[in-house]
Each structure stands twice: as C-alpha cells, then as structure tokens.
Design an enzyme around this catalytic site. Structure first.
Site, short mmCIF file in Angstrom:
data_model
loop_
_atom_site.label_atom_id
_atom_site.label_comp_id
_atom_site.label_asym_id
_atom_site.label_seq_id
_atom_site.Cartn_x
_atom_site.Cartn_y
_atom_site.Cartn_z
N LYS A 116 14.94 21.81 -23.12
CA LYS A 116 14.47 22.68 -22.04
C LYS A 116 15.43 22.65 -20.86
O LYS A 116 15.78 23.69 -20.30
CB LYS A 116 13.07 22.23 -21.59
CG LYS A 116 12.57 22.88 -20.31
CD LYS A 116 11.29 22.22 -19.81
CE LYS A 116 10.97 22.64 -18.39
NZ LYS A 116 9.78 21.98 -17.88
N ASP A 117 15.86 21.46 -20.46
CA ASP A 117 16.74 21.33 -19.31
C ASP A 117 18.14 21.86 -19.61
O ASP A 117 18.79 22.42 -18.74
CB ASP A 117 16.79 19.89 -18.82
CG ASP A 117 15.48 19.44 -18.21
OD1 ASP A 117 14.64 20.31 -17.88
OD2 ASP A 117 15.28 18.22 -18.06
N GLU A 142 0.88 -1.17 0.00
CA GLU A 142 0.00 0.00 0.00
C GLU A 142 0.92 1.22 0.00
O GLU A 142 1.45 1.62 1.03
CB GLU A 142 -0.87 -0.03 1.26
CG GLU A 142 -1.97 0.99 1.26
CD GLU A 142 -2.86 0.79 2.48
OE1 GLU A 142 -2.49 1.28 3.57
OE2 GLU A 142 -3.91 0.14 2.33
N HIS A 171 13.16 20.65 -12.05
CA HIS A 171 11.86 21.22 -12.37
C HIS A 171 11.09 21.63 -11.12
O HIS A 171 11.26 21.06 -10.05
CB HIS A 171 11.00 20.21 -13.13
CG HIS A 171 11.64 19.72 -14.39
ND1 HIS A 171 11.38 18.48 -14.90
CD2 HIS A 171 12.52 20.29 -15.24
CE1 HIS A 171 12.06 18.30 -16.02
NE2 HIS A 171 12.78 19.39 -16.24
N ARG A 189 16.38 14.32 -15.85
CA ARG A 189 15.16 15.11 -15.95
C ARG A 189 15.16 16.09 -14.78
O ARG A 189 15.07 15.70 -13.64
CB ARG A 189 13.92 14.22 -15.92
CG ARG A 189 13.83 13.24 -17.09
CD ARG A 189 12.59 12.35 -16.96
NE ARG A 189 12.55 11.33 -17.96
CZ ARG A 189 11.87 11.40 -19.11
NH1 ARG A 189 11.16 12.47 -19.39
NH2 ARG A 189 11.88 10.40 -19.96
N LYS A 209 5.62 16.72 -4.20
CA LYS A 209 5.71 15.53 -5.03
C LYS A 209 6.07 14.32 -4.18
O LYS A 209 6.97 14.38 -3.36
CB LYS A 209 6.81 15.69 -6.09
CG LYS A 209 6.55 16.75 -7.12
CD LYS A 209 7.70 16.81 -8.11
CE LYS A 209 7.46 17.91 -9.13
NZ LYS A 209 8.59 18.01 -10.07
N GLN A 250 -3.01 14.64 -8.97
CA GLN A 250 -2.57 14.15 -10.28
C GLN A 250 -1.47 13.11 -10.09
O GLN A 250 -0.63 13.25 -9.22
CB GLN A 250 -2.02 15.34 -11.09
CG GLN A 250 -1.57 15.03 -12.49
CD GLN A 250 -1.14 16.30 -13.21
OE1 GLN A 250 -1.85 17.29 -13.21
NE2 GLN A 250 0.02 16.27 -13.83
N ASP A 251 -1.50 12.05 -10.90
CA ASP A 251 -0.44 11.05 -10.93
C ASP A 251 0.29 11.16 -12.26
O ASP A 251 -0.35 11.31 -13.31
CB ASP A 251 -1.02 9.63 -10.83
CG ASP A 251 -1.37 9.21 -9.42
OD1 ASP A 251 -1.06 9.96 -8.48
OD2 ASP A 251 -1.97 8.14 -9.26
N ASN A 252 1.62 11.06 -12.22
CA ASN A 252 2.45 11.11 -13.42
C ASN A 252 3.32 9.86 -13.48
O ASN A 252 3.67 9.29 -12.45
CB ASN A 252 3.34 12.36 -13.41
CG ASN A 252 2.52 13.63 -13.34
OD1 ASN A 252 1.54 13.79 -14.05
ND2 ASN A 252 2.92 14.54 -12.47
N TYR A 264 4.97 9.51 -9.91
CA TYR A 264 4.87 10.47 -8.82
C TYR A 264 3.51 11.13 -8.79
O TYR A 264 2.87 11.34 -9.80
CB TYR A 264 6.00 11.50 -8.87
CG TYR A 264 6.13 12.29 -10.14
CD1 TYR A 264 5.65 13.60 -10.22
CD2 TYR A 264 6.78 11.76 -11.24
CE1 TYR A 264 5.79 14.34 -11.38
CE2 TYR A 264 6.92 12.49 -12.41
CZ TYR A 264 6.43 13.78 -12.46
OH TYR A 264 6.57 14.51 -13.62
#
Length: 183
Positions: free
Chosen positions: A169-170, A28, A62, A59, A72, A46-48, A132
């Site tokens: 972007k990074d 769990e 951010h 990555r 997060k 929200q889940d990503n 996440y």
C-alpha cells in the site's frame, strides 16, 4: 506538569513527567484535565499499537479524509522512530511542508499530529513498538496515503531507500499532487 514544544506547522512534541525510583518509573501519559490546562482539548476514541520487528520499517504517510480525519498522539514504548508529519491542507500556507522528531522509549516524548496532516514513521531500532491515540475511529472508506518519497515534499529520511521495508500500500501511494486529500 506537561512540557509542550511547537515543532512548527502546528505539530507539537509533548513530554509527560516520569517519576523514577529503584523499582522503575510511573508516568501519566494522558490526562484530559492536565492537557486542557495546557490548551490541548482532545477527545480520543481509539488506541492503536504497532510492532515493527526490523530496523528500517517505514509506515506512512497515512491519513484519513474528512469526516473521519484524525488527530494523533503518538509515542514509542520500545525502541525509536523518526516520526514525520506533512501538511496536506490544500489552502494552508504550509501545504506540502513537513516536520520531524525522533520519538523514543528512552526520551519518553510524544508527538501530537493535527488533523489535515499525513503521518508516518521509520523505525530506527529492531522490535520497536509505537502506540497512538486518535480522535476519530478507523474508516477504511476514508483511509488514504501519500508517497513517502514524494520529491515535491522532500522528506530527509535518515536511512537509505535500500534499507527500508514498506507495505505494498505504501509503495503504491500517490504523490501529494495526485492525491485527493479532502482537506
């Protein structure tokens, strides 16, 4: 039972219980009541889920600026990452400091990154999957990044720069001193 360890700066490593037998395991990984009892009250919206095909995918770093700042809860379901959180709260006594933890499917650990922190991860294995939960929805207008190799922050990444793969972007992200974080 939930094991919570402070990594410093208010970033926490969390290890949910895992029940294993000959069939596999059950865990769990999120339960609002269990977390509330541990002093962690969060409302995720929200889940990503990301997949990085190669070792060395970086990555980050951010974050989203207020009013869409996100906490997060990050975990790895396949492979492993070197996970980093940087304090970007301008009035904080730990501004610009970072903490890290290796997250892996094998260790079954998670990291809780507070709002006001930039977050990033570097894959240590091919075909690494990261999932996440966040406490605010994605907002393109509030999406920000800071440079992964900012010398003023001094993150000690475990791979050499030549081994890394970053998005455009990074690669173009500003240094923390030049970034408008909103915190």
């Amino acid at each position: 039972m939930l094991e919570v360890r402070d990594l410093g700066l208010g970033v926490r490593e969390i290890r949910p219980r895992r029940f294993a037998d000959e069939r596999g395991f059950f865990s769990e990984v999120w339960n609002a009541e269990t977390w509330r009892e541990a002093g962690l009250e969060l409302q995720f919206v929200q889940d990503n889920h990301s997949l990085s095909r190669a070792r060395g995918v970086l990555r980050g770093l951010h974050f989203q600026s207020p009013p869409f700042a996100q906490e997060k809860l990050v975990r790895v379901t396949r492979g492993s990452v070197f996970d980093v959180a940087v304090d970007i709260r301008s009035g904080s006594p730990t501004f610009g400091q970072w903490v890290s933890v290796v997250l892996s499917a094998e260790a079954w650990n998670q990291v809780l990154v507070p709002a006001g922190f930039a977050h990033g991860f570097l894959t240590l294995e091919p075909d690494t999957e990261v999932q996440y939960k966040v406490t605010a929805p994605y907002s393109a207008a509030h999406d920000r990044a800071i440079r992964w190799n900012d010398p003023a922050i001094g993150i000690e990444w475990p791979l050499e720069e030549a081994e890394l793969t970053l998005s455009a972007k990074d690669q173009a992200a500003p240094l923390l001193a030049q970034a408008d974080t909103g915190f």
